[in-house]
Structures are given as C-alpha cells and as structure tokens.
Design a protein around this motif. Structure first.
Motif, PDB file in Angstrom:
ATOM      1  N   PRO A  33     -13.296 -16.358 -16.427  1.00  0.00           N
ATOM      2  CA  PRO A  33     -13.948 -17.666 -16.206  1.00  0.00           C
ATOM      3  C   PRO A  33     -14.572 -17.715 -14.823  1.00  0.00           C
ATOM      4  CG  PRO A  33     -11.556 -17.841 -16.020  1.00  0.00           C
ATOM      5  CD  PRO A  33     -11.831 -16.470 -16.536  1.00  0.00           C
ATOM      6  N   GLY A  34     -15.398 -18.709 -14.589  1.00  0.00           N
ATOM      7  CA  GLY A  34     -16.121 -18.797 -13.327  1.00  0.00           C
ATOM      8  C   GLY A  34     -15.216 -18.796 -12.112  1.00  0.00           C
ATOM      9  N   TRP A  35     -14.120 -19.574 -12.165  1.00  0.00           N
ATOM     10  CA  TRP A  35     -13.232 -19.661 -11.015  1.00  0.00           C
ATOM     11  C   TRP A  35     -12.571 -18.313 -10.720  1.00  0.00           C
ATOM     12  CZ3 TRP A  35      -8.167 -18.299 -11.414  1.00  0.00           C
ATOM     13  CH2 TRP A  35      -7.610 -18.278 -12.710  1.00  0.00           C
ATOM     14  N   ALA A  36     -12.260 -17.552 -11.788  1.00  0.00           N
ATOM     15  CA  ALA A  36     -11.631 -16.247 -11.602  1.00  0.00           C
ATOM     16  C   ALA A  36     -12.606 -15.246 -10.992  1.00  0.00           C
ATOM     17  CB  ALA A  36     -11.104 -15.728 -12.933  1.00  0.00           C
ATOM     18  N   LYS A  37     -13.877 -15.339 -11.397  1.00  0.00           N
ATOM     19  CA  LYS A  37     -14.892 -14.456 -10.810  1.00  0.00           C
ATOM     20  C   LYS A  37     -15.050 -14.739  -9.319  1.00  0.00           C
ATOM     21  CE  LYS A  37     -17.637 -13.891 -15.018  1.00  0.00           C
ATOM     22  NZ  LYS A  37     -18.972 -14.133 -15.652  1.00  0.00           N
ATOM     23  N   ALA A  38     -15.082 -16.038  -8.984  1.00  0.00           N
ATOM     24  CA  ALA A  38     -15.216 -16.404  -7.561  1.00  0.00           C
ATOM     25  C   ALA A  38     -14.008 -15.932  -6.759  1.00  0.00           C
ATOM     26  CB  ALA A  38     -15.385 -17.915  -7.433  1.00  0.00           C
TER      27      ALA A  38
END
Length: 225
Positions: free
Chosen positions: A192-197
């Motif tokens: 998910p986006g937060w994990a990528k960041a």
C-alpha cells in the motif's frame, strides 16, 4: 586497467591549492562537511598530517569565478593544516607513497581511502565531531549494538532491492514486445502507499548509515535506494 586509467584521469584534474589554512570543524557543519586525516612519512623521513576536507553542498559546475579563485572546491587536501591541492569529486590526490581516493554518493561518502603504491589500502580516520567520527565512536563504545544496526541497514536495503526488482520485472513484461517473448510476470508483493513511503524512508536512512561507515556497494546502495 580501466580502474588505473580512471585514477590517472582524476589525478590530472587536481589543481594546486591556495595555501589557505584548514578551517576548524564547526558543529553546524555536521551534515554538510566531512573531514578525514592521514599520517604519512615523507621520503626524507619527516612526518606530516594530511587532511581531506569534503564540502557536500559545493556544486562543482555552478560555483562563481570568485569562489573558484578562492579555491573553494568540493574536496581539498591539506598538509599540516595548509591547503596544497583541490579538486572536484570524485578525486584522487597525490601523497607520499600513494594516493588518496575520495568519492561520494547521494547519501554521503562512499570512498575515503589511502591506496599505497604496493596496492594496499586503508581508510582515513574521521574528525571526531563529524558524522563519520560520531558513528565510528558509537561503534567503538557499543560494538554489538553497532553490528546489529549495520545488519539491519543491510537487510532493509536488500529488501528494498528485492521489491524494486520484482516491480521492475512486472513493468518490463507489460511491454507487448517483451511479453510476446517471455510472457507476463506479476509481482507477488504489492505494498500500500503508506508501506511504500515507509520503505523509501527506511531505505534512505539505511543508505545514510552505511555511508557513515563508508560501506558502499554499487548494486545494493544505488538500486535499492
């Protein structure tokens, strides 16, 4: 052969220093300056202290003529506190018995070593108040914790590299021409986006930590970050 040719080209780029004194290391330069030292004995048996001063924010191609005339280069070599050479990065400075090789990455230093004429190498010692010096002191005082931090940094970068390679392979096989030859590939890992960041942030911190220890691997530290 290629390595030796590159070293000679960098030696040819070295300019004479302006004879200025080595500036004192200031606390506010912690993130913008690296300072390393090397003790060497000359041909006449006299001992000298060499210092390599690296200014990470100095732009080799955008400095003004005034700055160039003043000898403000990204890297400068001092002997007993007096500037004798300066150069853009990466740099190779001539010293008695060999050369000092200096190179940086996007996250800090990747090379700061003395290479002797016989091929032996050793890392220069950092200024105790610099980032590299503080990290070295931490490693000396807490060797086990330091080893764990280093291992975690490596694992983080390897994980980031694996994810990047999987996503790269998936994107490549979406090209019709490539898919026609090898088929399509779907990455088993989709974050998910937060994990990528979070992974990007962790990768940057891990790369910086390795740079402070002058640990650099072209594949791991470049592609994974």
């Amino acid at each position: 052969m290629v390595k030796e040719l590159g070293r000679r080209l960098r030696l040819a780029r070295v300019r004479h220093g302006d004879g200025s004194a080595l500036p004192e290391y200031r606390p506010w330069q912690l993130f913008s300056r690296s300072l390393f030292f090397l003790d060497l004995t000359g041909d006449a048996g006299d001992s000298h202290v060499y210092a390599v001063d690296v200014r990470h924010l100095a732009e080799a191609k955008s400095r003004s003529q005034h700055e160039k005339a003043a000898g403000k280069s990204p890297a400068a070599l001092y002997r007993d506190g007096v500037q004798i050479h300066r150069s853009n990065l990466p740099a190779v400075f001539p010293v008695p018995g060999g050369v000092v090789e200096v190179a940086t990455s996007a996250f800090g230093l990747k090379r700061m070593r003395f290479t002797a004429d016989d091929g032996s190498e050793r890392t220069l010692r950092p200024h105790p108040r610099s980032q590299e010096g503080l990290r070295a002191r931490f490693g000396e005082r807490f060797p086990r914790t330091s080893a764990v931090v280093g291992a975690v940094s490596l694992v983080v970068l390897l994980a980031a590299l694996a994810v990047s390679l999987l996503h790269g392979a998936e994107a490549l096989t979406r090209v019709p021409v490539v898919a026609g030859y090898v088929g399509t590939f779907t990455s088993p890992i989709h974050l998910p986006g937060w994990a990528k960041a979070a992974m990007v942030a962790a990768g940057v911190l891990a790369a910086v930590e390795r740079a402070l220890r002058l640990r650099y691997n072209r594949l791991i530290d470049t592609l994974s970050s």
